[in-house]
Enzyme design. Structure first.
Site, short mmCIF file in Angstrom:
data_model
loop_
_atom_site.label_atom_id
_atom_site.label_comp_id
_atom_site.label_asym_id
_atom_site.label_seq_id
_atom_site.Cartn_x
_atom_site.Cartn_y
_atom_site.Cartn_z
N ASN A 1 -7.98 -1.39 -5.01
CA ASN A 1 -6.54 -1.67 -4.96
C ASN A 1 -5.68 -0.42 -5.21
O ASN A 1 -4.53 -0.52 -5.64
CB ASN A 1 -6.16 -2.76 -5.98
CG ASN A 1 -6.91 -4.06 -5.74
OD1 ASN A 1 -7.03 -4.51 -4.60
ND2 ASN A 1 -7.46 -4.65 -6.81
N ARG A 2 -6.25 0.74 -4.93
CA ARG A 2 -5.55 2.02 -5.09
C ARG A 2 -5.17 2.31 -6.54
O ARG A 2 -4.36 3.20 -6.80
CB ARG A 2 -4.30 2.09 -4.20
CG ARG A 2 -4.60 2.05 -2.69
CD ARG A 2 -5.45 3.26 -2.29
NE ARG A 2 -5.66 3.34 -0.85
CZ ARG A 2 -6.73 2.86 -0.22
NH1 ARG A 2 -7.67 2.24 -0.91
NH2 ARG A 2 -6.86 3.01 1.07
#
Length: 214
Positions: free
Chosen positions: A191-192
């Protein structure tokens, strides 16, 4: 024109937590380096990007091979009269960066470059293959040349000149030791929400460890 906005990858191989890191960034670099080396794949684990600020005021980056790292810092070799050599002479503040895609990791090192001793440069030059030694002699790195043929003819002449003769290290070729002042370790996460841990050098030679927002 090509739209690359759909190029995405989820990073989920590892994590980087304060509870599992050493106090010194060189020790963590050593761990990551050998983990990447042991993971396999076809990447050159010692390939790094060296970024300098040129005499024209523009930053420039190029890939160079790391040849040694110690408690003091990181060593690579080049032509001192090259574009990067002239840039370092004018401004020794440079950046080294490694991207190890197989491990979803990146290391960014801000440091101060200084020439290694003559002995260190001589010893490494003597360990190189004969062709690489002649290459250091024949190449006026970063200079404009008329053709590939010009380069090959000069190499052929040097091969004749140094037939059965020890090839000396040219004085314009040698090593740089990059003494780190800041080292950032980046571990890809889902999810970065990547892990970013930064080590900053302090006046007492210890390191301040900080977590950065991704």
């Amino acid at each position: 024109m090509q739209d690359l906005s759909n190029y995405r990858k989820s990073y989920e191989k590892s994590e980087l937590l304060e509870s599992n890191i050493p106090e010194d960034p060189i020790n963590l670099f050593n761990r990551w380096f050998h983990e990447t080396e042991g993971f396999g794949g076809n990447e050159e684990v010692n390939a790094m990007t060296v970024s300098t600020v040129g005499l024209d005021g523009f930053p420039k980056a190029r890939v160079v091979l790391l040849k040694k790292f110690t408690e003091e810092g990181f060593i690579f070799y080049t032509n001192y009269n090259s574009e990067k050599g002239k840039a370092i002479e004018a401004n020794p503040n440079i950046c080294l960066s490694f991207f190890w895609h197989s491990m979803e990791r990146q290391v960014i090192i801000k440091g101060i470059a200084q020439k290694t001793s003559e002995v260190i440069s001589d010893n490494y030059f003597d360990s190189r293959p004969e062709g690489s030694k002649l290459g250091a002699l024949v190449s006026n790195q970063s200079e404009v040349i008329p053709s590939r043929t010009y380069l090959e003819e000069n190499l052929k002449q040097l091969e004749e000149d140094f037939d059965s003769i020890v090839i000396p290290r040219p004085q314009h070729w040698g090593g740089y030791l990059v003494v780190p002042v800041e080292v950032e370790f980046w571990q890809g996460r889902a999810n970065r929400l990547h892990d970013r841990i930064r080590y900053k050098s302090l006046e007492d030679f210890s390191w301040k460890i900080e977590r950065l927002s991704p």
